[in-house]
Design a protein around this motif. Structure first.
Motif, PDB file in Angstrom:
ATOM      1  N   GLU A   2      19.245  20.422   7.990  1.00 48.22           N
ATOM      2  CA  GLU A   2      19.134  19.727   6.706  1.00 48.22           C
ATOM      3  C   GLU A   2      20.472  19.110   6.307  1.00 48.22           C
ATOM      4  N   GLN A   3      21.567  19.781   6.626  1.00 47.52           N
ATOM      5  CA  GLN A   3      22.892  19.241   6.301  1.00 47.52           C
ATOM      6  C   GLN A   3      23.166  17.960   7.104  1.00 47.52           C
ATOM      7  N   ILE A   4      22.729  17.928   8.343  1.00 49.80           N
ATOM      8  CA  ILE A   4      22.898  16.738   9.179  1.00 49.80           C
ATOM      9  C   ILE A   4      22.064  15.593   8.603  1.00 49.80           C
ATOM     10  N   GLU A   5      20.815  15.902   8.216  1.00 56.68           N
ATOM     11  CA  GLU A   5      19.966  14.864   7.638  1.00 56.68           C
ATOM     12  C   GLU A   5      20.561  14.339   6.334  1.00 56.68           C
ATOM     13  N   ALA A   6      21.137  15.230   5.533  1.00 55.81           N
ATOM     14  CA  ALA A   6      21.770  14.805   4.285  1.00 55.81           C
ATOM     15  C   ALA A   6      22.974  13.911   4.583  1.00 55.81           C
ATOM     16  N   LEU A   7      23.739  14.249   5.615  1.00 56.30           N
ATOM     17  CA  LEU A   7      24.874  13.424   6.003  1.00 56.30           C
ATOM     18  C   LEU A   7      24.383  12.047   6.472  1.00 56.30           C
ATOM     19  N   ARG A   8      23.335  12.046   7.286  1.00 54.12           N
ATOM     20  CA  ARG A   8      22.753  10.768   7.733  1.00 54.12           C
ATOM     21  C   ARG A   8      22.345   9.910   6.533  1.00 54.12           C
ATOM     22  N   ASP A   9      21.692  10.536   5.559  1.00 56.32           N
ATOM     23  CA  ASP A   9      21.214   9.800   4.390  1.00 56.32           C
ATOM     24  C   ASP A   9      22.363   9.281   3.525  1.00 56.32           C
ATOM     25  N   PRO A  12      25.314   4.824   5.032  1.00 58.81           N
ATOM     26  CA  PRO A  12      24.431   3.657   5.156  1.00 58.81           C
ATOM     27  C   PRO A  12      24.191   3.253   6.608  1.00 58.81           C
ATOM     28  N   GLY A  13      22.913   3.163   6.981  1.00 65.16           N
ATOM     29  CA  GLY A  13      22.530   2.709   8.312  1.00 65.16           C
ATOM     30  C   GLY A  13      22.658   3.734   9.428  1.00 65.16           C
ATOM     31  N   ALA A  14      23.126   4.930   9.130  1.00 65.07           N
ATOM     32  CA  ALA A  14      23.329   5.940  10.174  1.00 65.07           C
ATOM     33  C   ALA A  14      22.003   6.355  10.796  1.00 65.07           C
ATOM     34  N   VAL A  15      22.059   6.718  12.070  1.00 65.65           N
ATOM     35  CA  VAL A  15      20.862   7.128  12.802  1.00 65.65           C
ATOM     36  C   VAL A  15      21.152   8.406  13.586  1.00 65.65           C
ATOM     37  N   ILE A  16      20.111   9.210  13.727  1.00 68.58           N
ATOM     38  CA  ILE A  16      20.213  10.412  14.555  1.00 68.58           C
ATOM     39  C   ILE A  16      19.603  10.094  15.910  1.00 68.58           C
ATOM     40  N   ASN A  17      20.393  10.279  16.947  1.00 66.26           N
ATOM     41  CA  ASN A  17      19.942  10.146  18.324  1.00 66.26           C
ATOM     42  C   ASN A  17      19.502  11.541  18.742  1.00 66.26           C
ATOM     43  N   ASP A  21      14.200  17.952  22.490  1.00 63.50           N
ATOM     44  CA  ASP A  21      13.485  18.934  21.675  1.00 63.50           C
ATOM     45  C   ASP A  21      13.699  18.707  20.190  1.00 63.50           C
ATOM     46  N   ARG A  22      13.567  17.475  19.731  1.00 62.08           N
ATOM     47  CA  ARG A  22      13.782  17.108  18.340  1.00 62.08           C
ATOM     48  C   ARG A  22      15.262  17.202  17.977  1.00 62.08           C
ATOM     49  N   GLY A  23      15.610  16.605  16.870  1.00 57.38           N
ATOM     50  CA  GLY A  23      16.993  16.555  16.430  1.00 57.38           C
ATOM     51  C   GLY A  23      17.573  17.888  16.034  1.00 57.38           C
ATOM     52  N   GLU A  24      16.714  18.833  15.636  1.00 57.32           N
ATOM     53  CA  GLU A  24      17.238  20.128  15.212  1.00 57.32           C
ATOM     54  C   GLU A  24      17.912  20.853  16.371  1.00 57.32           C
ATOM     55  N   ALA A  25      17.351  20.741  17.574  1.00 55.01           N
ATOM     56  CA  ALA A  25      17.894  21.448  18.731  1.00 55.01           C
ATOM     57  C   ALA A  25      19.030  20.686  19.397  1.00 55.01           C
ATOM     58  N   ALA A  26      18.952  19.364  19.373  1.00 50.79           N
ATOM     59  CA  ALA A  26      19.972  18.560  20.038  1.00 50.79           C
ATOM     60  C   ALA A  26      19.976  17.170  19.429  1.00 50.79           C
ATOM     61  N   GLY A  27      21.159  16.708  19.069  1.00 49.92           N
ATOM     62  CA  GLY A  27      21.232  15.365  18.513  1.00 49.92           C
ATOM     63  C   GLY A  27      22.667  14.930  18.301  1.00 49.92           C
ATOM     64  N   ALA A  28      22.776  13.677  17.885  1.00 48.85           N
ATOM     65  CA  ALA A  28      24.072  13.108  17.545  1.00 48.85           C
ATOM     66  C   ALA A  28      23.852  12.110  16.417  1.00 48.85           C
ATOM     67  N   LEU A  29      24.794  12.056  15.512  1.00 50.84           N
ATOM     68  CA  LEU A  29      24.723  11.152  14.369  1.00 50.84           C
ATOM     69  C   LEU A  29      25.663   9.984  14.611  1.00 50.84           C
ATOM     70  N   SER A  31      26.718   5.710  13.696  1.00 50.12           N
ATOM     71  CA  SER A  31      26.581   4.578  12.787  1.00 50.12           C
ATOM     72  C   SER A  31      25.457   3.700  13.330  1.00 50.12           C
ATOM     73  N   GLY A  32      24.882   2.872  12.475  1.00 49.46           N
ATOM     74  CA  GLY A  32      23.771   2.026  12.891  1.00 49.46           C
ATOM     75  C   GLY A  32      24.082   1.130  14.072  1.00 49.46           C
ATOM     76  N   ASP A  33      25.325   0.687  14.186  1.00 48.05           N
ATOM     77  CA  ASP A  33      25.708  -0.183  15.301  1.00 48.05           C
ATOM     78  C   ASP A  33      26.184   0.591  16.529  1.00 48.05           C
ATOM     79  N   GLY A  34      26.220   1.918  16.441  1.00 47.10           N
ATOM     80  CA  GLY A  34      26.629   2.752  17.569  1.00 47.10           C
ATOM     81  C   GLY A  34      28.123   2.803  17.822  1.00 47.10           C
ATOM     82  N   ALA A  35      28.917   2.143  16.990  1.00 47.09           N
ATOM     83  CA  ALA A  35      30.367   2.119  17.197  1.00 47.09           C
ATOM     84  C   ALA A  35      31.026   3.448  16.849  1.00 47.09           C
ATOM     85  N   TYR A  36      30.411   4.227  15.959  1.00 48.13           N
ATOM     86  CA  TYR A  36      30.980   5.493  15.514  1.00 48.13           C
ATOM     87  C   TYR A  36      29.988   6.622  15.758  1.00 48.13           C
ATOM     88  N   ARG A  37      30.494   7.728  16.282  1.00 46.97           N
ATOM     89  CA  ARG A  37      29.698   8.952  16.379  1.00 46.97           C
ATOM     90  C   ARG A  37      30.335   9.944  15.426  1.00 46.97           C
TER      91      ARG A  37
END
Length: 191
Positions: A2-9, A12-17, A21-29, A31-37
Motif C-alpha cells: 500500500e505504501q508503494i501504491e501511495a508513492l506511485r499515486d 505524476p505519471g509513475a507506473v509500477i512494473n 506474481d503481481r506487484g506485491e511480490a515483485a515490482g519496480a516503480l 517515472s512514466g517515461d522510464g528515465a527514473y526508477r
C-alpha cells in the motif's frame, strides 16, 4: 505494498512494473517515461522489510533483477527478513554511475519521497560506495547523502552497512578487490 501504491499515486505519471506474481511480490516503480526508477522490491514471506539505499538504479525491474539487487535479496533472506525495498541517492536509470552526468536532473524530482519510504522500514542498509568525483555531480550526491542522514536522525533510524571504504562511505554490495564484502558479512552501524 500500500505504501508503494501511495508513492506511485503521489508521483505524476509513475507506473509500477510488476513481476510475474503481481506487484506485491515483485515490482519496480518508474517515472512514466522510464528515465527514473524510484524503487524496486521483492517480497517472499511475511515479516519485516530490509531497505537498501544505494547509489543509482540499473535497468532492473519487477521482472528482472541485477547482481546488486540479487545480492541484497540473498542477504536479507539469510538475515530473516520477508522483503527487500531498494532505493537510490539518484533515481536516474544509469547502470554505469558515470552516466548520471548525462541527466539534467540525476536525482529525480520525486526521489526523496522514495528515500523517506525506505527510512520507515525495519532495517535500513546503506551502500552507495564511493561517490563520483568532479563537480557538480559530487555536490548533488553529497546533498542527497545529507538528506538521508538528516532524515534518519530526525526519525531516530539507525543506518547500517556492510563495511566502510577508506573515506568512510558505506561499501557497495559488489565491492571488488581487497574491499570485497564476504557473503557471510553482518550489518554494522554506519551512522
Amino acid at each position: 505494498y500500500e505504501q508503494i501504491e501511495a508513492l506511485r499515486d503521489a508521483i505524476p505519471g509513475a507506473v509500477i512494473n510488476e513481476g510475474p506474481d503481481r506487484g506485491e511480490a515483485a515490482g519496480a516503480l518508474f517515472s512514466g517515461d522510464g528515465a527514473y526508477r524510484y524503487a524496486i522490491w521483492r517480497k517472499w514471506a511475511e515479516g519485516p522489510t530490509c531497505a537498501w539505499i544505494k547509489h543509482n538504479p540499473s535497468k532492473a525491474s519487477g521482472k528482472r533483477s541485477d547482481m546488486t539487487f540479487t545480492s541484497a535479496v540473498d542477504r536479507a533472506r539469510r538475515w530473516g527478513y520477508g522483503a527487500v525495498l531498494m532505493v537510490n541517492l539518484a533515481a536516474y536509470v544509469a547502470t554505469d554511475p558515470s552516466d548520471l552526468r548525462l541527466a539534467k536532473v540525476p536525482v529525480g524530482p520525486y526521489n526523496r519521497m522514495a528515500i523517506d519510504l525506505a527510512l520507515g522500514q525495519a532495517q535500513v542498509m546503506v551502500g552507495w560506495g564511493n561517490l563520483p568525483p568532479g563537480r557538480p555531480l559530487l555536490d548533488i550526491m553529497l546533498t542527497e547523502v545529507g538528506h538521508v542522514m538528516l532524515e534518519a536522525r530526525k526519525r531516530e533510524v539507525s543506518l547500517w552497512c556492510l563495511g566502510k571504504n577508506a573515506n568512510g562511505t558505506p561499501k557497495h554490495l559488489l565491492s571488488r578487490g581487497k574491499g570485497r564484502i564476504p557473503k557471510d558479512a553482518q550489518p554494522e552501524r554506519w551512522r
